[in-house]
Design an enzyme around this catalytic site. Structure first.
Site, short mmCIF file in Angstrom:
data_model
loop_
_atom_site.label_atom_id
_atom_site.label_comp_id
_atom_site.label_asym_id
_atom_site.label_seq_id
_atom_site.Cartn_x
_atom_site.Cartn_y
_atom_site.Cartn_z
N VAL A 107 0.86 -1.18 0.00
CA VAL A 107 0.00 0.00 0.00
C VAL A 107 0.90 1.23 0.00
CG1 VAL A 107 -1.82 1.27 1.21
CG2 VAL A 107 -1.78 -1.23 1.30
N CYS A 108 0.55 2.21 -0.82
CA CYS A 108 1.24 3.49 -0.84
C CYS A 108 2.73 3.29 -1.11
CB CYS A 108 0.97 4.22 0.49
SG CYS A 108 1.36 5.98 0.49
#
Length: 321
Positions: A107-108
């Site tokens: 994520v991210c």
């Protein structure tokens, strides 16, 4: 059997990168009785781990104590991760666990940890739009898509910034259980199952390099301040007292994009600002941004942000309080 899902966190991680996907998986568990998600939160050392916002999470398992098989490995991000050297022990443990995982996700800017572990080599990947250039520069063997909300390349999934972890988790649920269950989870969490457009619609104005030459910095300012003016290459070359060929070559070298592309982006940004702060009709916005008519405005928005001007206004227009 439940799907063993290990979420990797570290000091200073982004809490929503953990909480968003975790709530997607937990909601899916409530709606299905078979093949649910068995979540484990792990870190280099077991115990309390502070998120960037100060909230403390509990990692019950040290990474070194994990063995396979693992269904899904999910590596979260953190605000300073892309600007700091990655923790060698953390990267080594991610690399060790990877062969034992059916699916590897981030994520991210958790993508930086996957890249450091060699898991993105030769793959297409995404990350937060603010960190995409740094990921591409630091790991040139990774094909970075700066606009995608999430990317699947074989068994490796990466997502854009922060809330895009929810989009990623919904896509994983859809892959595991079908789109109907993912749709039910999205409804329960009051989010899009698949949000329209890419992450560039959330970004700050489209960037060009700041020219080292004061002449070209002044020309950029002139272009930005005069969207309805004659901004053709011949006109800009005359203003710069250069031949068209010499001007185009120097402008591209100084800014990283051609004059025509810079003018289009500048006019698109002018239109985007007007959509955010005015209630003007689209034909007026197109005309006063130098884009001619609504058809050109629509085409440019679809090309740059993958949504229509009307959709953009509905999401980002600032109503007066």
């Amino acid at each position: 059997m439940d799907r063993r899902t290990v979420v990797v966190i570290f000091e200073g991680f982004q809490l929503l990168d953990l909480a968003g996907p975790a709530d997607v998986f937990a909601t899916a568990n409530l709606l299905t009785r078979a093949d649910g998600y068995d979540l484990e939160v792990a870190a280099v050392r077991a115990g309390q781990v502070s998120a960037q916002n100060g909230i403390v999470a509990l990692a019950r398992t040290p990474l070194a104590g994990l063995t396979g098989p693992i269904d899904t490995l999910l590596v979260v991000g953190g605000l300073t991760l892309s600007a700091c050297p990655a923790d060698r022990e953390l990267v080594a443990e991610i690399a060790r666990l990877a062969p034992h995982c059916r699916r590897i996700t981030s994520v991210c800017n958790g993508a930086f940890l996957l890249a450091a572990a060699g898991l993105l080599t030769g793959r297409r990947a995404t990350t937060h739009w603010l960190a995409a250039d740094r990921l591409a520069a630091g790991y040139p063997q990774v094909r970075v898509d700066a606009d995608a909300i999430y990317v699947k390349d074989a068994n490796v999934w990466t997502s854009a910034g922060v809330t895009a972890g929810i989009d990623l988790a919904l896509a994983l649920v859809a892959e595991d259980h079908g789109h109907e269950l993912a749709r039910q989870v999205a409804r329960g969490l009051v989010v899009y199952l698949q949000r329209p457009g890419g992450q560039s619609q959330f970004s700050t104005p489209m960037r060009a390099s700041t020219p080292p030459s004061e002449r070209f910095r002044e020309l950029q300012a002139f272009i930005d301040d005069n969207p309805t003016g004659d901004l053709s290459v011949p006109a800009l070359a005359r203003r710069s007292a250069m031949s068209e060929r010499h001007f185009s070559r120097l402008f591209t070298a100084q800014t990283g994009m051609s004059p025509g592309r810079y003018v289009e982006r500048s006019r698109a940004e002018a239109a985007r600002r007007r959509l955010e702060v005015t209630a003007d009709p689209l034909d007026r916005i197109a005309r006063e941004s130098g884009l001619g008519g609504p058809e050109t405005l629509y085409r440019i928005f679809r090309r740059h942000w993958r949504i229509s001007p009307g959709d953009y206004r509905r999401r980002f227009h600032a109503e007066e309080l």
